[in-house]
Write an enzyme that holds these catalytic residues in place. Structure first.
Site, PDB file in Angstrom:
ATOM      1  N   LYS A 175      34.276  22.611  42.110  1.00  0.00           N
ATOM      2  CA  LYS A 175      35.847  22.803  42.197  1.00  0.00           C
ATOM      3  C   LYS A 175      35.959  21.882  41.495  1.00  0.00           C
ATOM      4  O   LYS A 175      36.248  20.571  42.247  1.00  0.00           O
ATOM      5  CB  LYS A 175      36.287  22.950  43.642  1.00  0.00           C
ATOM      6  CG  LYS A 175      37.632  23.276  44.202  1.00  0.00           C
ATOM      7  CD  LYS A 175      38.822  22.897  45.128  1.00  0.00           C
ATOM      8  CE  LYS A 175      38.807  21.572  44.570  1.00  0.00           C
ATOM      9  NZ  LYS A 175      39.967  21.126  43.795  1.00  0.00           N
ATOM     10  N   GLU A 250      30.627   9.758  45.713  1.00  0.00           N
ATOM     11  CA  GLU A 250      31.187   8.130  44.696  1.00  0.00           C
ATOM     12  C   GLU A 250      33.084   8.597  45.482  1.00  0.00           C
ATOM     13  O   GLU A 250      33.227   9.194  44.432  1.00  0.00           O
ATOM     14  CB  GLU A 250      31.358   9.050  42.944  1.00  0.00           C
ATOM     15  CG  GLU A 250      30.493   8.109  42.052  1.00  0.00           C
ATOM     16  CD  GLU A 250      32.399   7.274  41.910  1.00  0.00           C
ATOM     17  OE1 GLU A 250      33.412   6.656  42.375  1.00  0.00           O
ATOM     18  OE2 GLU A 250      33.599   8.316  40.726  1.00  0.00           O
ATOM     19  N   CYS A 284      38.428   3.758  39.334  1.00  0.00           N
ATOM     20  CA  CYS A 284      37.898   4.108  40.201  1.00  0.00           C
ATOM     21  C   CYS A 284      37.153   2.618  40.262  1.00  0.00           C
ATOM     22  O   CYS A 284      36.913   1.680  41.158  1.00  0.00           O
ATOM     23  CB  CYS A 284      36.441   4.813  40.852  1.00  0.00           C
ATOM     24  SG  CYS A 284      35.539   5.486  39.901  1.00  0.00           S
ATOM     25  N   GLU A 381      43.705   0.292  47.762  1.00  0.00           N
ATOM     26  CA  GLU A 381      43.471   0.237  46.271  1.00  0.00           C
ATOM     27  C   GLU A 381      44.738   0.852  45.233  1.00  0.00           C
ATOM     28  O   GLU A 381      45.212   2.196  46.198  1.00  0.00           O
ATOM     29  CB  GLU A 381      42.211   1.935  45.874  1.00  0.00           C
ATOM     30  CG  GLU A 381      41.982   2.173  44.717  1.00  0.00           C
ATOM     31  CD  GLU A 381      40.853   3.018  44.658  1.00  0.00           C
ATOM     32  OE1 GLU A 381      39.818   3.263  43.403  1.00  0.00           O
ATOM     33  OE2 GLU A 381      40.754   3.630  46.139  1.00  0.00           O
TER      34      GLU A 381
END
Length: 478
Positions: A175, A250, A284, A381
């Site tokens: 997905k 991750e 990231c 972040e």
């Protein structure tokens, strides 16, 4: 023109969702609808689970060399179609065409790496304790994989899971993000043309929470691989735990950059500006917290702002574009909230700090200096085109600040001293460290974080082993 029909792939058949549900696919550079993304129903997901289960048995029974030939052919087909797929990627994600092309070529290399490495799933023979005993250790594919890929790298996020699973001998239900489905569809079609048996690759879309809840409740998948936020990673880990599925996570990052006093300012700035504003900061591993030695701080921050201020912002399809849009309006609001918070607490706004008016979801490259420790951007972040700067004098102090967040994905060091580089890289609490460069991801090296940036690795031999399990055999010859 967006040149890809978005469809589900279940048991070798391309189809729409059985309940007719779908959502709009938007070009973030224009805000215009460029396609429709079908949603898989629970019945569709059940068909995908059953197909993956059957497909795994077929794929596992093939020899590694037979699988190798199919995967290598898929890589060749992707490479031959790179220009078309790059355009699809840019239209759905927004990044400049050159970045999209580079990402797809990386995916080609990663696919070939996994194809080759799949032939090297070596076990070992362990000497027995009896004269007529043989002990063998085998590496086997773990089984059906349920994989979830993020929108920021529609090619590399997808291929690390797709090619990694297939290289190890697993089947997969993937997905990928509904914001960027076309690249995954294009890749899956290449694998299909290469001869991948029905059911080995299944591609679904839908409401993320509903899809993950249904897939992970099933005992059929034995492995979960996620690229996504830390919050989503924690949720999926809880769901996977109910059936003890193996996981590779991750997750988010908040990469510190330590610029020592002896760093080459011009080279460091050029490298870091390119990395910071790549994909509009929606990376990231993007450098986010810049700690610059006090002796070069003002010079460095000014030069960084000057170079960043000259970037060409626009539609990724334009030849001169260096930074494209953000993925959605929600990300513009998030950026403004972080900037307003930092400035309100005393940070100096040297560049940007606002949305670029007009079509699309563009936010100006932004530089914040003297950011106070209380600012949200130092703990949250940003995932956008904002660089925050602080100065430092003491080594232990800057290491403590660099390691102060729960994250531990990427980190960067700039110095001309080998001894200082080694001292810094060993002190950083991160899974990835770049010294005088930001190119920390290759097909042959492990990619992964520590702490709340996740666990497990993609790419390299570690990436293949993530889709394998170990079987120990003890034979007694009568």
């Amino acid at each position: 023109m967006y040149d890809e029909k978005i469809a589900l792939l279940i048991d070798g058949q391309w189809c729409d969702g059985s309940e007719g549900k779908s959502e709009a696919l938007l070009n973030p550079a224009t805000g215009e609808e460029i396609g429709r993304v079908p949603h898989a129903s629970k019945a569709d997901l059940d068909r995908a689970l059953a197909a993956a289960d059957r497909g795994f048995k077929v794929w596992k029974a093939m020899t590694p060399h037979e699988r190798y030939k199919i995967i290598m052919k898929a890589a060749d087909l992707i490479e031959a179609d790179v220009e078309r797929i790059a355009r699809i990627l840019t239209m759905e994600n927004g990044k400049p065409l050159a970045e999209a092309r580079g990402e797809i070529l990386f995916s080609v290399e990663a696919t070939r790496w996994y194809a080759e490495e799949g032939k090297r799933a070596y076990g070992r023979v362990v000497p027995g304790r009896l004269p007529n005993q043989r002990q063998i250790v085998l590496k086997e594919p773990v089984g059906v994989v349920a994989a979830f890929a993020a929108w920021n790298f529609p090619a590399s996020n997808v291929i690390r899971k797709m090619a990694g699973a297939l290289g190890a001998g697993c089947s997969i239900i993937l997905k990928t993000a509904e914001e960027t489905p076309g690249t995954a569809v294009a890749f899956a079609r290449c694998f299909e043309k290469a001869g991948t048996p029905a059911g080995v690759i299944n591609l679904v879309f839908g409401v993320p929470d509903e899809v993950s809840l249904h897939l992970l409740a099933s005992p059929i998948p034995k492995k979960v691989s996620l690229t996504g936020s830390t919050a989503v990673g924690k949720l999926l880990q809880v769901r996977a735990a109910q059936t003890l599925k193996r996981c590779t996570m991750e997750l988010g990052g908040h990469a510190p950059v330590i610029v020592h006093a002896d760093a080459d300012i011009e080279k460091s700035v050029a490298t870091l500006v390119a990395a910071k504003f790549r994909n509009a900061g929606q990376v990231c591993t993007s450098p986010t917290r810049f700690y610059v030695h006090v002796s070069i701080y003002e010079t460095f921050v000014k030069r960084f702002s000057d170079v960043a201020g000259k970037l060409t912002i626009g539609n990724g399809l334009a030849a001169d574009t260096q930074m494209g849009p953000m993925i959605a309006p929600r990300r513009l609001d998030a950026m403004q909230g972080l900037v307003d918070d930092a400035v309100g607490k005393g940070a100096r706004l040297l560049l940007g700090g606002k949305r670029i008016e007009g079509k699309g979801y563009f936010y100006a490259p932004t530089v914040l200096a003297d950011v106070p420790d209380t600012a949200r951007i130092l703990t949250e972040e940003p995932f956008g085109p904002i660089a925050s700067f602080q100065s430092f004098e003491d080594f232990d102090d800057v290491i403590a600040r660099a390691n102060s967040t729960p994250y531990g994905l990427a980190s960067f060091v700039f110095t001309q001293s080998g001894a200082l580089a080694q001292k810094t890289e060993l002190a950083l609490d991160a899974g990835l460290v770049g010294v005088n460069n930001t190119s920390i991801s290759t097909p042959e090296t492990p990619f992964g974080g520590v702490n709340e940036s996740g666990y497990g690795s993609e790419s390299g031999i570690e990436g293949l082993e993530a889709f394998q399990r170990v079987k120990s055999i003890s034979e007694i010859f009568m």
